[in-house]
Every structure is written in structure tokens, then in C-alpha cells.
Design a protein around this motif. Sequence first.
Motif, PDB file in Angstrom:
ATOM      1  N   LEU A 315       0.823  -1.207   0.000  1.00 44.20           N
ATOM      2  CA  LEU A 315       0.000   0.000   0.000  1.00 44.20           C
ATOM      3  C   LEU A 315       0.860   1.260   0.000  1.00 44.20           C
ATOM      4  CD1 LEU A 315      -2.850  -1.040   2.444  1.00 44.20           C
ATOM      5  CD2 LEU A 315      -3.114  -0.384   0.037  1.00 44.20           C
ATOM      6  N   ALA A 316       1.980   1.242   0.716  1.00 42.42           N
ATOM      7  CA  ALA A 316       2.855   2.421   0.749  1.00 42.42           C
ATOM      8  C   ALA A 316       3.343   2.772  -0.651  1.00 42.42           C
ATOM      9  CB  ALA A 316       4.034   2.177   1.685  1.00 42.42           C
ATOM     10  N   HIS A 317       3.716   1.766  -1.427  1.00 46.34           N
ATOM     11  CA  HIS A 317       4.196   2.038  -2.784  1.00 46.34           C
ATOM     12  C   HIS A 317       3.045   2.464  -3.699  1.00 46.34           C
ATOM     13  CE1 HIS A 317       7.686  -0.043  -1.117  1.00 46.34           C
ATOM     14  NE2 HIS A 317       8.380   0.545  -2.078  1.00 46.34           N
ATOM     15  N   ALA A 318       1.892   1.837  -3.534  1.00 49.06           N
ATOM     16  CA  ALA A 318       0.744   2.227  -4.346  1.00 49.06           C
ATOM     17  C   ALA A 318       0.297   3.657  -4.028  1.00 49.06           C
ATOM     18  CB  ALA A 318      -0.407   1.249  -4.128  1.00 49.06           C
ATOM     19  N   HIS A 319       0.292   4.020  -2.757  1.00 52.07           N
ATOM     20  CA  HIS A 319      -0.131   5.370  -2.377  1.00 52.07           C
ATOM     21  C   HIS A 319       0.853   6.423  -2.886  1.00 52.07           C
ATOM     22  CE1 HIS A 319      -2.935   4.127   1.210  1.00 52.07           C
ATOM     23  NE2 HIS A 319      -3.283   3.595   0.062  1.00 52.07           N
ATOM     24  N   TRP A 320       2.147   6.116  -2.863  1.00 53.51           N
ATOM     25  CA  TRP A 320       3.121   7.077  -3.402  1.00 53.51           C
ATOM     26  C   TRP A 320       2.856   7.307  -4.889  1.00 53.51           C
ATOM     27  CZ3 TRP A 320       6.730   7.682  -7.187  1.00 53.51           C
ATOM     28  CH2 TRP A 320       7.663   8.716  -7.015  1.00 53.51           C
ATOM     29  N   LEU A 321       2.656   6.229  -5.631  1.00 48.05           N
ATOM     30  CA  LEU A 321       2.399   6.357  -7.070  1.00 48.05           C
ATOM     31  C   LEU A 321       1.088   7.085  -7.335  1.00 48.05           C
ATOM     32  CD1 LEU A 321       3.569   2.784  -8.074  1.00 48.05           C
ATOM     33  CD2 LEU A 321       4.594   4.919  -8.915  1.00 48.05           C
ATOM     34  N   GLU A 322       0.098   6.831  -6.503  1.00 55.23           N
ATOM     35  CA  GLU A 322      -1.172   7.552  -6.645  1.00 55.23           C
ATOM     36  C   GLU A 322      -0.962   9.044  -6.404  1.00 55.23           C
ATOM     37  OE1 GLU A 322      -5.733   7.243  -4.894  1.00 55.23           O
ATOM     38  OE2 GLU A 322      -4.038   6.704  -3.611  1.00 55.23           O
ATOM     39  N   GLY A 323      -0.188   9.378  -5.383  1.00 60.01           N
ATOM     40  CA  GLY A 323       0.079  10.783  -5.091  1.00 60.01           C
ATOM     41  C   GLY A 323       0.838  11.482  -6.201  1.00 60.01           C
ATOM     42  N   GLN A 324       1.606  10.722  -6.965  1.00 65.83           N
ATOM     43  CA  GLN A 324       2.356  11.283  -8.094  1.00 65.83           C
ATOM     44  C   GLN A 324       1.545  11.299  -9.387  1.00 65.83           C
ATOM     45  OE1 GLN A 324       5.633  12.562  -7.788  1.00 65.83           O
ATOM     46  NE2 GLN A 324       5.089  12.343  -5.627  1.00 65.83           N
ATOM     47  N   GLY A 325       0.280  10.873  -9.309  1.00 65.31           N
ATOM     48  CA  GLY A 325      -0.557  10.852 -10.498  1.00 65.31           C
ATOM     49  C   GLY A 325      -0.241   9.721 -11.450  1.00 65.31           C
ATOM     50  N   ARG A 326       0.378   8.660 -10.958  1.00 64.18           N
ATOM     51  CA  ARG A 326       0.759   7.539 -11.821  1.00 64.18           C
ATOM     52  C   ARG A 326      -0.144   6.314 -11.653  1.00 64.18           C
ATOM     53  NH1 ARG A 326       7.144   7.899 -10.611  1.00 64.18           N
ATOM     54  NH2 ARG A 326       7.150   5.769 -11.435  1.00 64.18           N
ATOM     55  N   LEU A 327      -0.894   6.252 -10.553  1.00 65.32           N
ATOM     56  CA  LEU A 327      -1.923   5.236 -10.367  1.00 65.32           C
ATOM     57  C   LEU A 327      -3.230   5.923 -10.014  1.00 65.32           C
ATOM     58  CD1 LEU A 327      -0.298   2.424  -8.111  1.00 65.32           C
ATOM     59  CD2 LEU A 327      -0.408   2.511 -10.613  1.00 65.32           C
ATOM     60  N   ARG A 328      -4.345   5.274 -10.349  1.00 62.80           N
ATOM     61  CA  ARG A 328      -5.649   5.709  -9.853  1.00 62.80           C
ATOM     62  C   ARG A 328      -6.276   4.543  -9.094  1.00 62.80           C
ATOM     63  NH1 ARG A 328      -7.144   5.206 -15.404  1.00 62.80           N
ATOM     64  NH2 ARG A 328      -6.929   7.460 -15.652  1.00 62.80           N
ATOM     65  N   ARG A 329      -7.092   4.876  -8.121  1.00 64.64           N
ATOM     66  CA  ARG A 329      -7.743   3.823  -7.355  1.00 64.64           C
ATOM     67  C   ARG A 329      -9.219   3.707  -7.743  1.00 64.64           C
ATOM     68  NH1 ARG A 329      -7.841   4.892  -1.046  1.00 64.64           N
ATOM     69  NH2 ARG A 329      -5.736   5.675  -1.400  1.00 64.64           N
ATOM     70  N   SER A 330      -9.740   2.494  -7.605  1.00 66.12           N
ATOM     71  CA  SER A 330     -11.169   2.238  -7.766  1.00 66.12           C
ATOM     72  C   SER A 330     -11.574   1.320  -6.620  1.00 66.12           C
ATOM     73  CB  SER A 330     -11.468   1.586  -9.111  1.00 66.12           C
ATOM     74  OG  SER A 330     -10.741   0.368  -9.242  1.00 66.12           O
ATOM     75  N   GLU A 331     -12.863   1.277  -6.329  1.00 66.49           N
ATOM     76  CA  GLU A 331     -13.329   0.445  -5.226  1.00 66.49           C
ATOM     77  C   GLU A 331     -14.569  -0.307  -5.667  1.00 66.49           C
ATOM     78  OE1 GLU A 331     -14.664   0.901  -0.519  1.00 66.49           O
ATOM     79  OE2 GLU A 331     -13.340   2.391  -1.450  1.00 66.49           O
ATOM     80  N   VAL A 332     -14.518  -1.632  -5.572  1.00 65.87           N
ATOM     81  CA  VAL A 332     -15.636  -2.498  -5.918  1.00 65.87           C
ATOM     82  C   VAL A 332     -15.845  -3.476  -4.775  1.00 65.87           C
ATOM     83  CG1 VAL A 332     -16.546  -4.205  -7.545  1.00 65.87           C
ATOM     84  CG2 VAL A 332     -15.149  -2.302  -8.384  1.00 65.87           C
ATOM     85  N   ASP A 333     -17.073  -3.555  -4.270  1.00 76.00           N
ATOM     86  CA  ASP A 333     -17.408  -4.442  -3.153  1.00 76.00           C
ATOM     87  C   ASP A 333     -16.508  -4.201  -1.956  1.00 76.00           C
ATOM     88  OD1 ASP A 333     -19.429  -5.652  -4.656  1.00 76.00           O
ATOM     89  OD2 ASP A 333     -18.026  -7.123  -5.500  1.00 76.00           O
ATOM     90  N   GLY A 334     -16.144  -2.940  -1.772  1.00 78.82           N
ATOM     91  CA  GLY A 334     -15.350  -2.568  -0.593  1.00 78.82           C
ATOM     92  C   GLY A 334     -13.868  -2.840  -0.717  1.00 78.82           C
ATOM     93  N   VAL A 335     -13.390  -3.339  -1.857  1.00 84.44           N
ATOM     94  CA  VAL A 335     -11.966  -3.618  -2.065  1.00 84.44           C
ATOM     95  C   VAL A 335     -11.372  -2.567  -2.977  1.00 84.44           C
ATOM     96  CG1 VAL A 335     -10.267  -5.261  -2.948  1.00 84.44           C
ATOM     97  CG2 VAL A 335     -12.285  -6.102  -1.726  1.00 84.44           C
ATOM     98  N   VAL A 336     -10.265  -1.966  -2.540  1.00 78.89           N
ATOM     99  CA  VAL A 336      -9.588  -0.920  -3.301  1.00 78.89           C
ATOM    100  C   VAL A 336      -8.551  -1.572  -4.221  1.00 78.89           C
ATOM    101  CG1 VAL A 336      -8.043   1.069  -3.165  1.00 78.89           C
ATOM    102  CG2 VAL A 336      -9.935   0.836  -1.534  1.00 78.89           C
TER     103      VAL A 336
END
Length: 342
Positions: A315-336
Motif C-alpha cells: 500500500l505504501a508504494h501504491a499510495h506514493w504512485l497515486e500521489g504522483q498521479g501515476r496510479l488511480r484507485r477504484s473500489e468495488v465491493d469494498g476492495v480498493v
Amino acid sequence: MADDLDFPFATPPAAGEAITVAPGVLWLRMPLPFALDHINLWALEDGDGWTLVDSGVADDTTRALWSHVFEGPLGGRPVKRLICTHFHPDHMGLAGWLTDRFDVALWATLGEWTYGRMLALESDETVGAVSKAFYHRAGVDAQGLELVARRGNSFAKRVVPPPPTVRRIIDGEEIAIGGRSWRVIVGRGHAPEHAALWCAQAGVLISGDQVLPRISPNISVWPSEPDADPLSGFLESLGRFAPLPAETLVLPSHGRPFHGLHARIEALAAHHGDRLAEVEAACRDRALSAQDLLGVLFKRPLDANTVFFALGEALAHAHWLEGQGRLRRSEVDGVVRFTAIA
């Protein structure tokens, strides 16, 4: 890489014994009941007594070893204070016991004392409920969530609650110990306000877990701060050690003391750069949860303890990439899940 480092001490001290690593600085080592099976602790000569740095985990083995240390390597001289680098159980686990035994203050940053005190007193039910919701969002299956519920407040099981008062230390503060000055360098990422200690006169850095010689400090997102970006704080903190001299003797909490600080902080930054690239590439093919990313980042088997550190790292690596605009998150059935943008 560790090959770029120089280790001046071939053998660590036996449990309950001590090695002098610099004038007035003793290296102690205590066992841990984890895969990472030891922690280094430090005793600094302080006039007619000692300042201790970190405490070890709260178990009977560590208490007995401390009792031996007090009468043996420390020569029966009094402990004047305890400094804890951060709140984790191997560092602050016996802080309450040591400060009570010697009637001394715990010195720590406010963030570390507050976090440790809070978690030590939190109920199994509250921690279990928050954790179960967090790991469900991370994609953990029903069997894994049952393990989360059984763990409850695992932190409280490994600590004596830290004392109800603290002597707060802050970044840049100079602490006088034994006629020398030790400057506090606060780092982030591994813990909220991790305090390393630099003594220019001795050429010694007590790095805690912020800079380790052979392993990367765990950089994780945890249930109490589910949207945190700890990797940004860690990478920024590495730069705070760059101005220290090349010949600095680094005293880490795990592994052996070493020379080669600059090479090590460069290697740690490069390590995380590689992991970020792996996560981003994996998320180009399909949307991945933290649970999905375990197979990308960790090739070795994970036990019931290390899997939670691994999920936090993913999650730490995913959140860093999200903060840099390189990943986006989606949520389905409560799972990110995360998807690469480019």
C-alpha cells in the motif's frame, strides 16, 4: 548495497554483554521472538551513570538480560534516562518497566510516545474492528480476516505501557550526554517521528531503524492511518542524513555497526525506486489490490506476522504512485484496487 559498506566489528556482543564501539558508547544486543531475531541497544556514558537508547521487547528473557547488564557491563551505575528512537515494541516495549525501575524519564518525540501509549492501551475489540475493515479494503480474503480478528491488539501483547509522561525531544535539539552533544534528527516513514541521534564529537550516528545496513526498513500503511503516504516521508528523510561525514560510524538497530552511510542511503532510495517501477508495471495489465501486489513485491513465503508488514509495504508504494498521479484507485465491493494511468 551492503558490499559497499565496511563493518568494523566482526562479531556482535553476546546477549547480556557489551562491546565498546566508540569512547563512552556500549553496544548491547537483545533477542527478539520474530524472524528478525535481535535488536541492538546502546548505553552512553553520562557522568556517573548511563543514558540508555531503546529498551527491547517486553518479555521475561529481555528483563532478565537487562538485570545482568545492570550489574555486569554497566557496573551497577545508575540509569539517568531512557531515550527511545520510536514506538515499535522492540524499541519501546520495556520503556515503562525501565523508567519505573530507575525512576527516570522517557525521552522521545511526541509522535512516538503518543502512538506507543495509545496503542498499548487500546482494546482488542477496537483494534480488531478497525483492522478487519482496513484489510478487507486491501483485498484480504475471509480466512485472512479471521486471522486479523484473532490477532486483536498484537502491539499491547509485546509492551509494558509507556509511562504517562514524556520528556519531549524535537528535530535539531542538542542533548548533552556525558559532556558531548547528540543532535536529534527526526525521520519519517518507518514511524511517525523517528529520532536518530548524531554526535559530531564522536563521529557516531545512532540510526535506529531509519538506516539499516542489510535490509530496508519497513515502510507501511497501517489501519490507524489508512490513506497515509509514508514512503514520501521516508524518501525525504534520507536526505537529512546526507550532510553527515562520509566516515560516520552508523549504529543501526539491526545488523552490525558500519561505515558507508552515503552509499547506504543511495541504495535505499534505489531499492524503493525499483519497487515503485514493479508496482506501476504490474498495475498496467489490470487493477490490483494490495493483496494482489504481494506476489509482485515478495517472492519469498510470508508467515502470519510478516504478511501484515508486506501488505502495508504494498500500500505504501501504491499510495506514493497515486500521489504522483501515476496510479488511480477504484473500489468495488469494498476492495480498493489500483490501475496505472500512463
